[in-house]
Design a protein around this motif. Structure first.
Motif, PDB file in Angstrom:
ATOM      1  N   ASN A   1       0.829  -1.209   0.000  1.00  0.00           N
ATOM      2  CA  ASN A   1       0.000   0.000   0.000  1.00  0.00           C
ATOM      3  C   ASN A   1       0.859   1.253   0.000  1.00  0.00           C
ATOM      4  N   LEU A   2       1.919   1.247   0.814  1.00  0.00           N
ATOM      5  CA  LEU A   2       2.804   2.410   0.853  1.00  0.00           C
ATOM      6  C   LEU A   2       3.503   2.592  -0.478  1.00  0.00           C
ATOM      7  N   ALA A   3       3.955   1.511  -1.085  1.00  0.00           N
ATOM      8  CA  ALA A   3       4.601   1.604  -2.396  1.00  0.00           C
ATOM      9  C   ALA A   3       3.656   2.237  -3.412  1.00  0.00           C
ATOM     10  N   ALA A   4       2.409   1.823  -3.401  1.00  0.00           N
ATOM     11  CA  ALA A   4       1.421   2.394  -4.329  1.00  0.00           C
ATOM     12  C   ALA A   4       1.231   3.885  -4.057  1.00  0.00           C
TER      13      ALA A   4
ATOM     14  N   PRO B   1       6.772  -2.239  -5.232  1.00  0.00           N
ATOM     15  CA  PRO B   1       7.086  -2.779  -3.899  1.00  0.00           C
ATOM     16  C   PRO B   1       8.560  -3.154  -3.746  1.00  0.00           C
ATOM     17  N   ALA B   2       9.178  -3.654  -4.809  1.00  0.00           N
ATOM     18  CA  ALA B   2      10.602  -4.015  -4.743  1.00  0.00           C
ATOM     19  C   ALA B   2      11.470  -2.777  -4.524  1.00  0.00           C
TER      20      ALA B   2
ATOM     21  N   MET C   1      13.850   0.675   2.122  1.00  0.00           N
ATOM     22  CA  MET C   1      13.720   0.330   3.539  1.00  0.00           C
ATOM     23  C   MET C   1      14.933  -0.435   4.042  1.00  0.00           C
ATOM     24  N   ASN C   2      15.604  -1.174   3.162  1.00  0.00           N
ATOM     25  CA  ASN C   2      16.784  -1.953   3.538  1.00  0.00           C
ATOM     26  C   ASN C   2      18.083  -1.181   3.382  1.00  0.00           C
ATOM     27  N   GLY C   3      17.991   0.092   2.978  1.00  0.00           N
ATOM     28  CA  GLY C   3      19.180   0.914   2.854  1.00  0.00           C
ATOM     29  C   GLY C   3      19.960   0.725   1.577  1.00  0.00           C
TER      30      GLY C   3
END
Length: 70
Positions: free
Chosen positions: A19-22, A28-29, A35-37
């Motif tokens: 949802n945040l990616a949208a 999403p990737a 998020m993983n830096g």
């Protein structure tokens, strides 16, 4: 770390990574890499996230700009 801090905020709001990616207009990737830096959030993305989750200036600093010193 962005992932842990942002994930905690997302959980409080009952939100999912997809949802945040949208909302950010990214895959999403791509969000996962941010998020993983592996990639950085842009200023517009940080602004969208701040509004979406009602983040304070302190929250934004802690989530996106805190540095770990060894």
């Amino acid at each position: 770390m962005v992932k842990q801090e942002l994930r905690a905020v997302m959980i409080r709001f009952g939100d999912r990574q997809e949802n945040l990616a949208a909302a950010l207009g990214i895959a999403p990737a791509s969000l996962s890499k941010k998020m993983n830096g592996e990639s950085v959030f842009t200023q517009p993305e940080i602004e969208i996230i701040a509004l979406r989750y009602k983040l304070t200036a302190e929250d934004i600093q802690r989530i996106f700009f805190a540095q770990t010193v060894n």
